[in-house]
Motif scaffolding. Structure first.
Motif, PDB file in Angstrom:
ATOM      1  N   ARG A  68       1.009  -1.016   0.055  1.00 36.43           N
ATOM      2  CA  ARG A  68      -0.070  -0.137   0.063  1.00 36.43           C
ATOM      3  C   ARG A  68       0.815   1.330  -0.068  1.00 36.43           C
ATOM      4  NH1 ARG A  68      -4.630  -2.308   4.105  1.00 36.43           N
ATOM      5  NH2 ARG A  68      -5.331  -4.041   2.607  1.00 36.43           N
ATOM      6  N   LYS A 123      -3.982 -15.868  -1.217  1.00 39.62           N
ATOM      7  CA  LYS A 123      -2.874 -14.661  -1.070  1.00 39.62           C
ATOM      8  C   LYS A 123      -3.365 -14.085   0.447  1.00 39.62           C
ATOM      9  CE  LYS A 123      -2.621  -9.913  -2.309  1.00 39.62           C
ATOM     10  NZ  LYS A 123      -3.088  -8.784  -3.230  1.00 39.62           N
ATOM     11  N   TYR A 126       8.271 -10.721  -5.603  1.00 33.02           N
ATOM     12  CA  TYR A 126       9.073  -9.636  -5.697  1.00 33.02           C
ATOM     13  C   TYR A 126      10.562 -10.211  -5.937  1.00 33.02           C
ATOM     14  CZ  TYR A 126       5.008  -7.377  -4.244  1.00 33.02           C
ATOM     15  OH  TYR A 126       3.669  -6.797  -4.377  1.00 33.02           O
TER      16      TYR A 126
HETATM   17  C1  PBG Z   1      -5.228  -4.353  -3.920  1.00 31.98           C
HETATM   18  C2  PBG Z   1      -4.153  -5.213  -3.971  1.00 31.98           C
HETATM   19  C3  PBG Z   1      -3.326  -5.339  -2.882  1.00 31.98           C
HETATM   20  C4  PBG Z   1      -2.338  -6.242  -3.244  1.00 31.98           C
HETATM   21  C5  PBG Z   1      -2.339  -6.763  -4.452  1.00 31.98           C
HETATM   22  N1  PBG Z   1      -3.593  -6.145  -5.067  1.00 31.98           N
HETATM   23  C6  PBG Z   1      -3.544  -4.975  -1.559  1.00 31.98           C
HETATM   24  C7  PBG Z   1      -4.818  -4.776  -0.712  1.00 31.98           C
HETATM   25  O1  PBG Z   1      -5.650  -5.661  -1.143  1.00 31.98           O
HETATM   26  O2  PBG Z   1      -4.847  -4.075  -0.006  1.00 31.98           O
HETATM   27  C8  PBG Z   1      -1.411  -6.728  -2.173  1.00 31.98           C
HETATM   28  C9  PBG Z   1       0.087  -7.289  -2.855  1.00 31.98           C
HETATM   29  C10 PBG Z   1       1.073  -7.129  -1.876  1.00 31.98           C
HETATM   30  O3  PBG Z   1       1.132  -6.766  -0.768  1.00 31.98           O
HETATM   31  O4  PBG Z   1       2.169  -7.443  -2.154  1.00 31.98           O
HETATM   32  N2  PBG Z   1      -6.309  -4.537  -5.218  1.00 31.98           N
END
Ligand code: PBG
Length: 335
Positions: A212, A256, A321
């Motif tokens: 974020r 995830k 990453y």
């Molecule tokens: C938002 C999104 C997020 C991630 C990928 N797409 C963050 C969230 O849902 O707030 C997180 C990826 C990461 O933390 O590496 N659509």
């Protein structure tokens, strides 16, 4: 499966661990560059590489450098790159119109990569949070996240990405009904070739913090995402979500975050046998990298071990990453 072995000393498990040759012959899982998807952050400008403090080693790249990164990834044998935009705050609105602008940062990056590195698959993120003044993945009205109104916006966003040349659409928003809506719209618009990798089981997690920061959504986000992302206490619900998304037309499914949810990956793979992916998210990256930079763990070994864990749990691939670092280490024969 019912493994059988004779009692000690007829069976000595150490026999098969005694040399690199025997360990190689009995290794159950493998990790190759072909198993990796590399998430990258895109920003405006030219020649710009802007480090992200909470993700040491990761930077926001301008489109020209994203193209260079894509070429590097392709050279390393990484099959796909996934784009996340850092959107200029002045472009964030309650209506999130920038999300389906054909010339937004993501769509420009897709076109540039497809023109210059056609061999790499480009994956995108479908969700409104980078464009939303409230930092949420869906439209907000009176403090509530609207589901059905958001679907139409997600469809427009996905269609713009497909038109720009995206190969894999990644809906990460967790609205109900989005996979069916996007699949139907893609077919109707002639985008039969475009795959959908659904963020099917996405948990409301503390491990997204650094991401974020990277996309500039931390400051914007009001409240949390618990009314649409999953409760980390739930496992059966993840199976229902994955089944639902497969029935709506997802080609691939994702769990995830990754490492804290290996049990969900294994259940999903055993239950559905679909192409299954994990996202080793920003907080997981930051933990490994942070400890490594402090000299507390061997960063490269921890990275490779964490990625192999996803393969062991049943993943066909991993968004990470670490992708280029891991690919280089594998290429050099260090795994
Ligand atoms: C938002 C999104 C997020 C991630 C990928 N797409 C963050 C969230 O849902 O707030 C997180 C990826 C990461 O933390 O590496 N659509």
């Amino acid at each position: 499966m019912r493994p059988i072995s004779a009692p000690f000393p007829a069976t000595r498990f150490r026999r098969l661990r005694q040399s690199p040759a025997l360990r190689a012959l009995t290794q159950e899982n493998t990790l190759t560059a072909g198993d990796l998807i590399w998430p990258v952050f895109v920003r405006e400008g030219k020649g710009q590489r802007e480090p992200i403090a909470s993700m040491p080693g990761v930077a926001r790249l301008s489109v020209d450098l994203v193209v260079e990164a894509a070429a590097e990834a392709a050279g390393l044998g990484i099959p796909a790159i996934c784009l996340f935009p850092y959107t200029d705050p002045v472009l964030k609105t309650a209506g999130c119109e920038e999300a389906w602008n054909p010339d937004n940062l993501t769509n420009r990056a897709i076109r540039a990569i497809k023109a210059q590195v056609p061999g790499i698959a480009v994956m995108t993120d479908v969700a409104l949070d980078p464009y939303n003044i409230d930092g949420h993945d869906g439209f907000v009205r009176d403090g509530l996240i609207l589901n059905d109104e958001t679907l139409a916006a997600l469809v427009k966003q996905a269609l713009a990405q497909a038109a720009a040349g995206a190969d894999i659409i990644g809906p990460s928003d967790m609205m109900d009904g989005r996979i069916g809506a996007i699949r139907q719209a893609l077919e109707a618009a002639g985008h039969q070739r475009v795959a959908i990798l659904s963020y099917a089981a996405k948990y409301a997690s503390a491990f997204y913090g650094p991401f974020r920061d990277a996309v500039g959504a931390s400051g914007a986000l009001k409240g949390d995402k618990k009314t649409y992302q999953m409760n980390p206490a739930n496992s059966d619900e993840a199976m229902r979500l994955i089944e639902r998304d497969l029935r709506e037309g997802a080609d691939m499914v994702m769990v995830k975050p990754g490492m804290p949810y290996l049990d969900i990956i294994r259940r999903a793979k055993d239950m559905f046998g679909a192409p299954t992916y994990a996202y080793q998210v920003s907080g997981e990256y930051a933990m490994i990298k942070g400890a490594a930079l402090n000299g507390w763990i061997d960063g490269e070994r921890a990275m490779l071990e964490s990625l192999m864990a996803f393969r062991r749990a049943g993943c066909d691939g991993v968004l990470t990453y670490f992708a280029p670092d891991a690919a280089r280490a594998i290429k050099a024969g260090r795994y």
